[in-house]
Design an enzyme around this catalytic site. Structure first.
Site, PDB file in Angstrom:
ATOM      1  N   SER A  57     -33.339 -54.091  11.106  1.00 13.82           N
ATOM      2  CA  SER A  57     -33.715 -52.941  10.275  1.00 13.82           C
ATOM      3  C   SER A  57     -32.489 -52.064  10.018  1.00 13.82           C
ATOM      4  O   SER A  57     -31.418 -52.290  10.585  1.00 13.82           O
ATOM      5  CB  SER A  57     -34.785 -52.101  10.993  1.00 13.82           C
ATOM      6  OG  SER A  57     -34.224 -51.554  12.173  1.00 13.82           O
ATOM      7  N   ILE A  59     -29.281 -49.910   9.143  1.00 11.22           N
ATOM      8  CA  ILE A  59     -27.896 -50.213   8.781  1.00 11.22           C
ATOM      9  C   ILE A  59     -27.541 -51.649   9.148  1.00 11.22           C
ATOM     10  O   ILE A  59     -26.851 -52.338   8.398  1.00 11.22           O
ATOM     11  CB  ILE A  59     -26.929 -49.220   9.476  1.00 11.22           C
ATOM     12  CG1 ILE A  59     -27.208 -47.790   8.996  1.00 11.22           C
ATOM     13  CG2 ILE A  59     -25.475 -49.574   9.165  1.00 11.22           C
ATOM     14  CD1 ILE A  59     -26.417 -46.723   9.727  1.00 11.22           C
ATOM     15  N   SER A 144     -21.644 -42.831  14.780  1.00 12.53           N
ATOM     16  CA  SER A 144     -22.346 -41.866  13.937  1.00 12.53           C
ATOM     17  C   SER A 144     -21.468 -40.633  13.801  1.00 12.53           C
ATOM     18  O   SER A 144     -20.549 -40.431  14.605  1.00 12.53           O
ATOM     19  CB  SER A 144     -23.664 -41.485  14.602  1.00 12.53           C
ATOM     20  OG  SER A 144     -24.197 -40.311  14.038  1.00 12.53           O
ATOM     21  N   TYR A 157     -28.893 -38.968  21.913  1.00  9.95           N
ATOM     22  CA  TYR A 157     -28.279 -39.704  20.792  1.00  9.95           C
ATOM     23  C   TYR A 157     -26.802 -39.341  20.691  1.00  9.95           C
ATOM     24  O   TYR A 157     -25.930 -40.215  20.645  1.00  9.95           O
ATOM     25  CB  TYR A 157     -29.017 -39.345  19.495  1.00  9.95           C
ATOM     26  CG  TYR A 157     -28.567 -40.137  18.299  1.00  9.95           C
ATOM     27  CD1 TYR A 157     -28.994 -41.446  18.112  1.00  9.95           C
ATOM     28  CD2 TYR A 157     -27.716 -39.574  17.351  1.00  9.95           C
ATOM     29  CE1 TYR A 157     -28.577 -42.180  17.022  1.00  9.95           C
ATOM     30  CE2 TYR A 157     -27.298 -40.308  16.250  1.00  9.95           C
ATOM     31  CZ  TYR A 157     -27.735 -41.603  16.087  1.00  9.95           C
ATOM     32  OH  TYR A 157     -27.322 -42.330  15.001  1.00  9.95           O
ATOM     33  N   LYS A 161     -23.608 -41.854  21.418  1.00  5.94           N
ATOM     34  CA  LYS A 161     -22.631 -42.145  20.356  1.00  5.94           C
ATOM     35  C   LYS A 161     -21.227 -41.705  20.781  1.00  5.94           C
ATOM     36  O   LYS A 161     -20.256 -42.410  20.513  1.00  5.94           O
ATOM     37  CB  LYS A 161     -23.038 -41.464  19.043  1.00  5.94           C
ATOM     38  CG  LYS A 161     -24.275 -42.069  18.387  1.00  5.94           C
ATOM     39  CD  LYS A 161     -24.104 -43.560  18.081  1.00  5.94           C
ATOM     40  CE  LYS A 161     -25.239 -44.113  17.217  1.00  5.94           C
ATOM     41  NZ  LYS A 161     -25.154 -45.584  17.067  1.00  5.94           N
ATOM     42  N   SER A 192     -33.196 -44.901   7.245  1.00  9.36           N
ATOM     43  CA  SER A 192     -33.472 -45.983   8.207  1.00  9.36           C
ATOM     44  C   SER A 192     -34.733 -45.609   8.975  1.00  9.36           C
ATOM     45  O   SER A 192     -35.353 -44.587   8.715  1.00  9.36           O
ATOM     46  CB  SER A 192     -32.302 -46.160   9.174  1.00  9.36           C
ATOM     47  OG  SER A 192     -32.274 -45.084  10.087  1.00  9.36           O
TER      48      SER A 192
END
Ligand code: NAG
Length: 284
Positions: A57, A59, A144, A157, A161, A192
């Site tokens: 799914s 990217i 990201s 998150y 990252k 996304s």
């Protein structure tokens, strides 16, 4: 015109062009220049064996399709086998010259460390080599914008990252001179499934938000294309996003004090709106 004035004029022109790119393009300056004057991904990945993780799914899926267009041989990994089979079918639809065994569906749970080596063996059995993601090859890491700056209400998150940068900058140094290229890819908001699956502060609960076509985000296809441009040109790092993320990342990199002052003025809500690019989450 004397030499000094000439140097000044050239310098001012250079700065103006850079500023124009930073505010008008949807990527950082080097990625922009590479996209227009650098190597095209088509030539670079033709016939190469590329392992795409997270290919079911978002990217990852878009990267797989863009690579199929470039005539790369693909290994598609993620947890959901049926979704990988769907992506495989769609990749072969995009590029009918890809044969059934040019695309290997290899279900994989990244946290199951035991499965990594057998997976690699399967790939080498089928293709005899692996060009992207392996010794004497190339890593493309989907980080990201949140790998470069803090993002409110996205603690885990942002932390994971940022950790990717620490890990791979370390690896970059360890592998100096071994012909391994590492490209850190830092997209801003992209369409996304992330908002559907993102966790909330309650354990086990999911945000379960659909993204709307009106959201101000980059499409996964555009993002994947820019990622491959950055990788084809062996850039160490690449940023891609709609406004205002790119100017803010530059400000944060070159004028962190000013960026923190501006960040404080903008406030947490503004950052969250940039992350989500709409007002629906404003109520919390
Ligand atoms: C990119 O990383 C390589 C090491 O892998 C280093 O030699 C090079 O100077 C870096 N380029 C830039 C622009 O930082």
């Amino acid at each position: 015109m004397d030499l000094f004035s000439l140097v000044c004029v050239l310098y001012i022109t250079f700065i103006s062009v850079c500023l124009a790119i930073i505010f008008l393009a949807d990527s950082d300056v080097l990625t922009f220049i590479s996209a227009h004057f650098g190597k095209a991904p088509e030539g670079e990945y033709d016939g190469k064996v590329v392992w795409v993780t997270g290919a079911s799914s978002g990217i990852g899926e878009a990267l797989a399709k863009e690579l199929a267009r470039c005539n790369a041989k693909l290994v598609l990994s993620a947890r959901r086998k049926e979704e990988l089979e769907r992506v495989k079918t769609e990749c072969r639809g995009i590029n009918p010259s890809l044969k059934d065994d040019d695309v290997l569906v290899l279900p994989l749970d990244m946290v199951d460390l035991e499965s990594h080596e057998p997976s690699l063996k399967k790939i080498l059995n089928q293709f005899g080599k692996l060009d992207v993601l392996n010794g004497g090859g190339q890593f493309g890491i989907v980080s990201s914008a949140a790998g470069k700056v803090g993002v409110p209400n996205s603690g885990t998150y942002t932390a994971s990252k940022h950790a990717l940068h620490g890990y791979f900058e370390g690896l970059r140094m360890e592998t100096y001179g071994q012909n391994i290229d590492i490209t850190m890819l830092c997209p801003g908001p992209v369409f996304s499934g992330v908002l559907q699956n993102a966790c909330t502060s309650k354990p086990g609960e999911k945000v379960n938000q659909q993204q709307l076509p009106t959201d101000k985000k980059m499409t996964a296809e555009r993002c994947a294309y820019l990622c491959l441009v950055a990788m084809a040109n062996r850039l160490n790092e690449s940023w891609m996003s709609p406004l205002p993320v790119i100017p803010f990342l530059y400000l944060n990199a070159y004028q962190p004090y000013l960026a923190s002052k501006i960040g404080k003025l903008m406030g947490k809500q503004t950052f969250q709106k940039i992350r989500d690019n709409r007002d629906t989450l404003k109520k919390d």
